[in-house]
Design a protein around this motif. Sequence first.
Motif: not given
Length: 145
Positions: A1-18
């Motif tokens: 289904m997905y071949k290339n994922i962009l993961a946006a991180v920011d150092g927060s707990s939400h970024g860790t969850a991403v």
Amino acid sequence: MYKNILAAVDGSSHGTAVVEAVASLAKLTGAAVQVIHVRPSQVIGGAIASTVVPVEEQEESRRVVDEAVARLRGDGITADGEVDEGLREELAAILTERAEELGSDLIAVGPGHYSGISALLHPSVSRGVAKTAHVSVLLVRSDEA
């Protein structure tokens, strides 16, 4: 289904969850992951003289990306990372532009951190990405939200 994922991180707990969510998806689909952190800047000054000032130290930005990439690679996922620079108002546009350049078929991002008056002053990155992206967007919340 997905071949290339962009993961946006920011150092927060939400970024860790991403990163956690993307790790699960990449394991299931065999996707490669590009981790990106946009080191935010803001303009300080008036109409006559203004200066663009980074909001975060370069070392902190690099640490956020390196930790996410190490986590993904530790799970056997093909992952790379980068730190980009941009004004806070441009973060969503930077993410969607990089996703297009990289050929990403999914952008994973956490929700905004601001509420009240701060939400009026800082545009929602996740909302901006969802409005402008030409690919699917996964909004990932952390349990600490």
